[in-house]
Motif scaffolding. Structure first.
Motif, PDB file in Angstrom:
ATOM      1  N   UNK A 252       8.396 -11.213  11.019  1.00 30.20           N
ATOM      2  CA  UNK A 252       9.696 -10.130  11.389  1.00 30.20           C
ATOM      3  C   UNK A 252       9.145  -8.634  12.158  1.00 30.20           C
ATOM      4  N   UNK A 253       8.092  -8.191  12.947  1.00 27.83           N
ATOM      5  CA  UNK A 253       7.495  -7.617  13.041  1.00 27.83           C
ATOM      6  C   UNK A 253       7.803  -6.219  12.444  1.00 27.83           C
ATOM      7  N   UNK A 254       7.659  -6.262  10.553  1.00 25.97           N
ATOM      8  CA  UNK A 254       7.640  -5.007   9.950  1.00 25.97           C
ATOM      9  C   UNK A 254       7.096  -5.216   9.040  1.00 25.97           C
ATOM     10  N   UNK A 255       6.264  -3.589   8.426  1.00 30.19           N
ATOM     11  CA  UNK A 255       5.558  -3.590   7.118  1.00 30.19           C
ATOM     12  C   UNK A 255       6.220  -2.435   6.160  1.00 30.19           C
ATOM     13  N   UNK A 256       5.620  -2.345   5.232  1.00 25.60           N
ATOM     14  CA  UNK A 256       5.431  -1.117   4.419  1.00 25.60           C
ATOM     15  C   UNK A 256       4.262  -0.406   3.618  1.00 25.60           C
ATOM     16  N   UNK A 257       4.824   0.798   3.999  1.00 25.59           N
ATOM     17  CA  UNK A 257       3.527   1.382   2.407  1.00 25.59           C
ATOM     18  C   UNK A 257       4.327   1.789   1.694  1.00 25.59           C
ATOM     19  N   UNK A 258       3.986   1.653   0.419  1.00 24.26           N
ATOM     20  CA  UNK A 258       4.792   2.080  -0.923  1.00 24.26           C
ATOM     21  C   UNK A 258       3.972   3.119  -2.267  1.00 24.26           C
ATOM     22  N   UNK A 259       3.963   4.397  -2.320  1.00 25.48           N
ATOM     23  CA  UNK A 259       3.190   4.423  -2.871  1.00 25.48           C
ATOM     24  C   UNK A 259       3.862   5.566  -4.404  1.00 25.48           C
ATOM     25  N   UNK A 260       3.541   4.753  -5.618  1.00 27.50           N
ATOM     26  CA  UNK A 260       4.586   5.357  -6.479  1.00 27.50           C
ATOM     27  C   UNK A 260       3.759   6.008  -7.828  1.00 27.50           C
ATOM     28  N   UNK A 261       4.754   6.877  -8.724  1.00 25.39           N
ATOM     29  CA  UNK A 261       4.002   6.698 -10.013  1.00 25.39           C
ATOM     30  C   UNK A 261       4.672   6.922 -11.047  1.00 25.39           C
ATOM     31  N   UNK A 262       4.409   6.407 -11.943  1.00 25.03           N
ATOM     32  CA  UNK A 262       5.205   6.695 -13.333  1.00 25.03           C
ATOM     33  C   UNK A 262       4.801   5.876 -14.373  1.00 25.03           C
TER      34      UNK A 262
END
Length: 269
Positions: A252-262
């Motif tokens: 799909x030529x898609x990427x994600x970079x996710x930073x979370x804190x909890x």
């Protein structure tokens, strides 16, 4: 109707949606607290007497500036069972985020996996997996994977574990291609994984894993997934957690970079 009126109605609708999301997350947190307060304070890790684990987490990020607001909410749950030579995990996670104008994430993942250990060579084991994914950000309408493989714990100490595994996955997917057309297909993938677990005096924990899953039937079709979690235990079954995730879908030529804190609630019994 004037343009300003449409904008006002739209913002009101988005605001109501945000309030609903916040209410759902708050109910999740309250339920988690109620659950853990009523089942006791047993904590630690798997042992001969502690063979079950429940893990609930809620995390996210919010960023509000003069130009607008962005938000990301990530809720997940895990239930594990461990016997002498068998471990089974069930996992479910929902990631939702966006801005006042657009939705950027609405990603759901659910899986069941198991390990079967070799009695003569404890660090060698077999694994199996069934996984479902639906991801707005990665343009995956639905993806189902199932497979089997082998793994070996290269380092297996009380405070440090590092393993490598490999296996074969059968996949059935329905995706949105770069030209916005839907495409359904089936493929077989090789699944290579590296996994790391480290802890310091039951106070600091670091867990990470990385997957590389190239298709064996289509060129230039591969999946890359990595995640890293750092936790600081603040009280018995309560841990403050920071998570970093990266995903790439070449088809799909898609990427994600996710930073979370909890916060994470974990209970052994």
């Amino acid at each position: 109707m004037p343009v300003g009126g449409n904008s006002s109605v739209f913002q009101k609708g988005v605001s109501e949606k945000l309030h609903l999301i916040n209410a759902v997350c708050m109910k999740f947190i309250l339920f988690s607290l109620f659950f853990f307060l009523n089942i006791g304070f047993v904590y630690g890790q798997f042992s001969d007497s502690l063979t079950h684990r429940v893990r609930l987490s809620t995390s996210g990020t919010f960023n509000k500036t003069s130009e607008g607001m962005t938000y990301l909410l990530n809720n997940s749950g895990n239930f594990s069972v461990k016997k002498k030579r068998f471990v089974m995990n069930t996992n479910a996670a929902w990631l939702y985020g966006g801005t006042l104008e657009t939705m950027t994430n609405n990603d759901v993942n659910a899986s069941v996996d198991f390990n079967v250990y070799n009695k003569k060579v404890p660090d060698f084991y077999y694994w199996g997996l069934v996984n479902f994914t639906s991801s707005f950000s990665l343009k995956i309408n639905e993806q189902v994977q199932s497979g089997l493989g082998l793994a070996y714990r290269i380092v297996n100490k009380e405070n440090l574990m590092f393993s490598v595994s490999d296996g074969i996955l059968y996949e059935r997917s329905n995706i949105i291609q770069p030209d916005s057309a839907e495409f359904g297909y089936q493929t077989v993938r090789n699944s290579l994984r590296l996994q790391l677990n480290w802890k310091h005096k039951d106070f600091i924990t670091l867990t990470g894993s990385g997957f590389w899953q190239p298709s064996l039937t289509y060129r230039n079709d591969h999946i890359v997934t990595t995640n890293l979690n750092v936790g600081f235990k603040v009280w018995r079954w309560v841990t403050l957690n920071t998570a970093l995730n990266y995903n790439l879908i070449s088809r799909t030529e898609k990427e994600n970079f996710i930073l979370t804190y909890g916060i994470v609630f974990e209970r052994f019994f």
